[in-house]
Motif scaffolding. Structure first.
Motif, PDB file in Angstrom:
ATOM      1  N   THR A 128      22.286  91.871  83.630  1.00  0.00           N
ATOM      2  CA  THR A 128      21.660  90.551  83.723  1.00  0.00           C
ATOM      3  C   THR A 128      21.325  90.021  82.332  1.00  0.00           C
ATOM      4  O   THR A 128      21.582  88.846  82.026  1.00  0.00           O
ATOM      5  N   SER A 131      24.464  88.852  80.532  1.00  0.00           N
ATOM      6  CA  SER A 131      24.898  87.554  81.057  1.00  0.00           C
ATOM      7  C   SER A 131      24.019  86.424  80.521  1.00  0.00           C
ATOM      8  O   SER A 131      24.530  85.380  80.079  1.00  0.00           O
ATOM      9  N   ASP A 132      22.712  86.622  80.522  1.00  0.00           N
ATOM     10  CA  ASP A 132      21.797  85.583  80.036  1.00  0.00           C
ATOM     11  C   ASP A 132      21.941  85.356  78.533  1.00  0.00           C
ATOM     12  O   ASP A 132      21.833  84.219  78.055  1.00  0.00           O
TER      13      ASP A 132
END
Length: 170
Positions: A128, A131-132
Motif C-alpha cells: 500500500t 502504491s501511495d
C-alpha cells in the motif's frame, strides 16, 4: 540494512541541500492532502510494527519500526518545509484520518491471530505504501519532495522484501 538506510538519509540530506531544502514550495491542495495522509500512513506502519514487534519479538518488525519512525520524520520535515499544517497523534494506534484508523484496527486484528498473519499484514502495508508513494511522485514537481518520496519508496521496497522472506519460511 541499517547502514544502507543511514547512507541513503545522508545522501538525501546532501542532495536536498543542493536543491534548496530550506526553500518554501507552494504545493497544490491535492499534493498537500497527500503529504498529510502520508505522514499518518508512515505512523500507521510504525505503530503496527511496534505492536507486532512487542507481541512476537520478531526482528523484522523491531528493525522496520525504527525505519518507519525515520520516514515519519522525513514526512514531517517535508510538511514543514512546504508550510503544510498537519495533525499527528503521539498516541500509538490513534489516527486523525478515519480511514487510517479503521485500517489500523483491521490490520491489528488480522495480525493478532499469528506471527504468519502479522507478516502478511506487513506485506499489505508495504504494498500500500509503495502504491501511495508512486502516486505522490506523479503529483509533485518539487525536486526535494521527489527525492524524499524516492528514498521512501526504496525503503518500502526493501521492507516488502523482508516480509516476503519471512513469509517464504512458512
Amino acid at each position: 540494512m541499517k547502514n544502507v538506510i543511514k547512507t541513503s538519509m545522508v545522501i538525501l540530506t546532501v542532495i536536498s541541500g543542493f536543491h534548496g531544502f530550506g526553500q518554501i514550495n507552494d504545493p497544490s491542495d491535492k499534493e498537500s492532502r497527500h503529504m498529510q495522509y502520508m505522514v499518518e500512513e508512515e505512523k500507521l506502519a510504525k505503530d503496527v510494527y511496534t505492536y507486532f514487534g512487542d507481541k512476537y519479538g520478531s526482528r523484522p518488525f523491531m528493525n522496520i519500526q525504527e525505519s518507519e519512525q525515520r520516514h515519519m520524520n522525513m514526512m514531517i520535515q517535508m510538511l514543514e518545509r512546504n508550510n503544510v499544517s498537519y495533525s499527528l497523534s503521539d498516541k500509538p494506534g490513534v489516527f486523525y484520518n478515519a480511514e487510517l484508523q479503521e485500517l489500523y484496527n483491521n490490520l491489528i486484528a488480522q495480525g493478532n491471530t499469528s506471527e504468519l498473519d502479522a507478516y502478511k499484514v506487513g506485506k499489505v502495508i508495504e504494498e500500500t505504501d509503495i502504491s501511495d508513494l508512486e502516486v505522490a511522485l506523479k503529483n509533485t514537481k518539487d525536486v526535494t519532495n521527489i527525492n524524499i518520496y524516492k528514498n521512501l519508496l526504496r525503503a518500502s521496497e526493501s521492507h516488502l522484501q523482508a516480509f516476503n522472506r519471512q513469509l517464504s519460511r512458512y
